[in-house]
Design an enzyme around this catalytic site. Sequence first.
Site, PDB file in Angstrom:
ATOM      1  N   ASP A  47       0.848  -1.193   0.000  1.00 45.26           N
ATOM      2  CA  ASP A  47       0.000   0.000   0.000  1.00 45.26           C
ATOM      3  C   ASP A  47       0.888   1.249   0.000  1.00 45.26           C
ATOM      4  O   ASP A  47       1.659   1.467   0.941  1.00 45.26           O
ATOM      5  CB  ASP A  47      -0.872  -0.027   1.248  1.00 45.26           C
ATOM      6  CG  ASP A  47      -2.066   0.905   1.184  1.00 45.26           C
ATOM      7  OD1 ASP A  47      -2.075   1.792   0.316  1.00 45.26           O
ATOM      8  OD2 ASP A  47      -2.984   0.756   1.994  1.00 45.26           O
ATOM      9  N   ASP A  48       0.803   2.040  -1.064  1.00 43.46           N
ATOM     10  CA  ASP A  48       1.566   3.292  -1.168  1.00 43.46           C
ATOM     11  C   ASP A  48       3.073   3.061  -1.219  1.00 43.46           C
ATOM     12  O   ASP A  48       3.847   3.895  -0.737  1.00 43.46           O
ATOM     13  CB  ASP A  48       1.246   4.240  -0.005  1.00 43.46           C
ATOM     14  CG  ASP A  48      -0.092   4.940  -0.156  1.00 43.46           C
ATOM     15  OD1 ASP A  48      -0.888   4.523  -1.003  1.00 43.46           O
ATOM     16  OD2 ASP A  48      -0.349   5.897   0.599  1.00 43.46           O
TER      17      ASP A  48
ATOM     18  N   CYS B 252      -5.569   3.908  -3.935  1.00 45.42           N
ATOM     19  CA  CYS B 252      -5.845   2.700  -3.145  1.00 45.42           C
ATOM     20  C   CYS B 252      -7.086   1.934  -3.602  1.00 45.42           C
ATOM     21  O   CYS B 252      -6.995   0.814  -4.113  1.00 45.42           O
ATOM     22  CB  CYS B 252      -6.022   3.078  -1.677  1.00 45.42           C
ATOM     23  SG  CYS B 252      -4.692   4.063  -0.969  1.00 45.42           S
TER      24      CYS B 252
ATOM     25  N   ARG C 133      -7.554  -1.681  -5.911  1.00 45.17           N
ATOM     26  CA  ARG C 133      -8.089  -2.932  -5.376  1.00 45.17           C
ATOM     27  C   ARG C 133      -9.302  -3.411  -6.164  1.00 45.17           C
ATOM     28  O   ARG C 133      -9.462  -4.609  -6.411  1.00 45.17           O
ATOM     29  CB  ARG C 133      -8.447  -2.735  -3.895  1.00 45.17           C
ATOM     30  CG  ARG C 133      -7.231  -2.731  -3.016  1.00 45.17           C
ATOM     31  CD  ARG C 133      -7.465  -2.067  -1.669  1.00 45.17           C
ATOM     32  NE  ARG C 133      -6.287  -2.238  -0.834  1.00 45.17           N
ATOM     33  CZ  ARG C 133      -5.132  -1.595  -1.005  1.00 45.17           C
ATOM     34  NH1 ARG C 133      -5.014  -0.712  -1.978  1.00 45.17           N
ATOM     35  NH2 ARG C 133      -4.097  -1.826  -0.230  1.00 45.17           N
TER      36      ARG C 133
ATOM     37  N   LYS D 128      -6.411  -5.364   4.037  1.00 40.32           N
ATOM     38  CA  LYS D 128      -7.215  -4.152   3.846  1.00 40.32           C
ATOM     39  C   LYS D 128      -8.199  -4.337   2.693  1.00 40.32           C
ATOM     40  O   LYS D 128      -7.801  -4.617   1.565  1.00 40.32           O
ATOM     41  CB  LYS D 128      -6.267  -2.982   3.561  1.00 40.32           C
ATOM     42  CG  LYS D 128      -6.915  -1.721   3.020  1.00 40.32           C
ATOM     43  CD  LYS D 128      -5.875  -0.653   2.785  1.00 40.32           C
ATOM     44  CE  LYS D 128      -6.391   0.488   1.935  1.00 40.32           C
ATOM     45  NZ  LYS D 128      -5.414   1.574   1.772  1.00 40.32           N
TER      46      LYS D 128
ATOM     47  N   HIS E  94     -11.257  -1.941   1.793  1.00 38.62           N
ATOM     48  CA  HIS E  94     -11.369  -0.591   1.228  1.00 38.62           C
ATOM     49  C   HIS E  94     -12.153  -0.564  -0.086  1.00 38.62           C
ATOM     50  O   HIS E  94     -11.815   0.161  -1.015  1.00 38.62           O
ATOM     51  CB  HIS E  94      -9.969   0.001   1.009  1.00 38.62           C
ATOM     52  CG  HIS E  94      -9.957   1.504   1.030  1.00 38.62           C
ATOM     53  ND1 HIS E  94      -8.929   2.257   0.515  1.00 38.62           N
ATOM     54  CD2 HIS E  94     -10.863   2.405   1.505  1.00 38.62           C
ATOM     55  CE1 HIS E  94      -9.179   3.539   0.659  1.00 38.62           C
ATOM     56  NE2 HIS E  94     -10.352   3.658   1.263  1.00 38.62           N
TER      57      HIS E  94
ATOM     58  N   HIS F 284       1.801   2.385   3.841  1.00 41.54           N
ATOM     59  CA  HIS F 284       0.918   3.556   3.902  1.00 41.54           C
ATOM     60  C   HIS F 284       1.089   4.272   5.258  1.00 41.54           C
ATOM     61  O   HIS F 284       1.339   3.623   6.266  1.00 41.54           O
ATOM     62  CB  HIS F 284      -0.525   3.056   3.760  1.00 41.54           C
ATOM     63  CG  HIS F 284      -1.560   4.099   3.503  1.00 41.54           C
ATOM     64  ND1 HIS F 284      -1.911   5.056   4.438  1.00 41.54           N
ATOM     65  CD2 HIS F 284      -2.365   4.322   2.431  1.00 41.54           C
ATOM     66  CE1 HIS F 284      -2.882   5.810   3.954  1.00 41.54           C
ATOM     67  NE2 HIS F 284      -3.171   5.388   2.734  1.00 41.54           N
TER      68      HIS F 284
ATOM     69  N   ASP G  10      -0.230  -0.798  -4.855  1.00 44.90           N
ATOM     70  CA  ASP G  10      -1.482  -0.243  -5.376  1.00 44.90           C
ATOM     71  C   ASP G  10      -1.312   1.095  -6.071  1.00 44.90           C
ATOM     72  O   ASP G  10      -2.166   1.512  -6.854  1.00 44.90           O
ATOM     73  CB  ASP G  10      -2.528  -0.130  -4.269  1.00 44.90           C
ATOM     74  CG  ASP G  10      -2.125   0.814  -3.143  1.00 44.90           C
ATOM     75  OD1 ASP G  10      -0.966   1.265  -3.117  1.00 44.90           O
ATOM     76  OD2 ASP G  10      -2.979   1.098  -2.277  1.00 44.90           O
ATOM     77  N   ASN G  11      -0.241   1.822  -5.779  1.00 47.68           N
ATOM     78  CA  ASN G  11       0.037   3.102  -6.449  1.00 47.68           C
ATOM     79  C   ASN G  11       1.471   3.486  -6.134  1.00 47.68           C
ATOM     80  O   ASN G  11       2.177   2.770  -5.418  1.00 47.68           O
ATOM     81  CB  ASN G  11      -0.933   4.202  -6.017  1.00 47.68           C
ATOM     82  CG  ASN G  11      -1.192   4.288  -4.528  1.00 47.68           C
ATOM     83  OD1 ASN G  11      -2.297   4.018  -4.062  1.00 47.68           O
ATOM     84  ND2 ASN G  11      -0.167   4.654  -3.759  1.00 47.68           N
TER      85      ASN G  11
ATOM     86  N   LYS H 172       1.473   9.092  -6.188  1.00 40.73           N
ATOM     87  CA  LYS H 172       0.090   8.660  -5.994  1.00 40.73           C
ATOM     88  C   LYS H 172      -0.857   9.815  -6.348  1.00 40.73           C
ATOM     89  O   LYS H 172      -0.559  10.970  -6.060  1.00 40.73           O
ATOM     90  CB  LYS H 172      -0.086   8.260  -4.529  1.00 40.73           C
ATOM     91  CG  LYS H 172      -1.506   7.999  -4.062  1.00 40.73           C
ATOM     92  CD  LYS H 172      -1.497   7.703  -2.572  1.00 40.73           C
ATOM     93  CE  LYS H 172      -2.896   7.509  -2.017  1.00 40.73           C
ATOM     94  NZ  LYS H 172      -2.863   7.213  -0.561  1.00 40.73           N
TER      95      LYS H 172
END
Length: 554
Positions: A20-21, A58, A62, A115, A117, A212, A316-317, A384
């Site tokens: 994540d991130d 994010c 997903r 996660k 989300h 993240h 994710d990014n 991002k």
Amino acid sequence: MPPASQTRARRPNVVLIMADDMGFSDLGCYGSEIRTPHLDRLAADGVAMSQFYNTARCSPARASLLTGLHPHQTGIGVLTHDDGPQGYPGTINQRCVTIAEILRAQGYRTAMRGKWHLTGKVHEPHDAWPTRRGFDDFYGILAGAGSYYQPVTLTRGEEPAEIGEDFYFTSVLGDEAASFITQHAAHGDRGAAGAVDHDDPFFLYLPFTAPHWPLHAPEEIVEHYRGAFDDGWDVLRERRRQRLIDAGIITDAWPLSERDEEVVAWDEVADQEWQTRRMEVYAAQVELLDAAVGRVVDALTETGQLDNTLIMFLSDNGGCAEEFAPGWVDELPHPPLHTPLRTADGERVRRGNDPSVEPGGPATFASYGKPWANLSNTPFREYKHWVHEGGIATPFIAHWPAGGLRSGIDHDPHQLPDVLATVLEATGVDYPAEYPGRDLLPPEGTSMLGSWRGTPTPQRPLFFEHEGNAAVRAGRWKLVRKHGLDWELYDLDRDRTELDDLAGRHPDRVAVMARCWQDWADRCQVKPRDQVLAATGGDRPLLVVKDFVSSRRR
């Protein structure tokens, strides 16, 4: 005669892991100083992709990853806010089907740890919860982020989960995922070679929140990085670029993008010790993510399932440049969902990036900001939210010893909808022609298995949109723009760091590619950004504030 189950080709397990991130160059095998031995080993024994793309944010990432669609088609074009009929509902809709739903219908055991989300409704069970979108069991958070020591919306199945002593979310997720693998194996018979022998393989989805924000990590791991970043972002970006070149992931024909214009030179930074502390904690978060992946790999190895498990890892990014203004959480007029008011020990939580507050512990809630995100995304620019290479380029590792993959770097361009197509080919499962109660959209992706086995994927255009930032890549050419600005055109074979805008020299190409992008946007239900902003009364409040590195030495 061996049992019939031993004479059949076993269907592979699938483990899908998402960071994540995390930026393009944050793994050791992608040029980083950070210790990631487990992911490095998977890359060395498998495939490392140099041109895989996510969707810059994010929730959309997903949604696209799990459904094989572009995020706008799933109902999640921005985040999990319901922006009304003129915007996106912010909840995964009924026109898509998840990997878990498809594989479970074909006899796979499905589990998720991490996660979700994909819905704004996080307090009461809802038809967009993981347990109602194909997962036999779930442990993780439903919201988008949270304290690593006290994550909000922590759930097991559909019930709130308790937080034990010495809780650290990333490590717990690794333990939970490894436990699932071990328990699953215990229900099967073992063949002569020790491999689990049954006809109910599993799909494990492991989307971490790490790295993240907030910057949270145990001090003993942060200590591993004391001094590692003291040379500053300018020198470290140069070193990362050279390691990427040495690894064969990028070419030395691509210059390093310039330091972000809002970030000062390292030698002029006023609070160097605090700045390096931010990156030290971030690095510890990545190391702990890698350690959690290591526990998963160990469980697969110990149960004899590693060789016939397709493992995929990505982010994710790109690295996240978001900053927070300092303040006590319990004094905010509207405390954010993901931030606890006080720690488990009753301490007030200080939210934001304050040079007088050392991040890492549970009473802090900080981010690492634009200068270090610029390092994470080496050699690219932007972050991002944006669809320049820094926002959408991700490391991608595929490991499947029994799958006939050729080890090395794969330079074919691919994007998130291709993951579902790859899983379906690997497992021999067809995309459902119909699904009860749903009018399914056809999948958008192309399998990557051929590319991983040595047959280049035929070129086709790749499309992107987030918050009005738009791009289309067609072969070596990429057309990209920020919301409200003109199109830029880059020859990625020569200039993947996007420094030489060719739009003025190729107006016809710009026009053709822009029309191609618009046709895709119309077909895939991309809402015009101005329409979304009008529906919501303007941009939702952003987390970004002016970075502290704007202060110079006096």
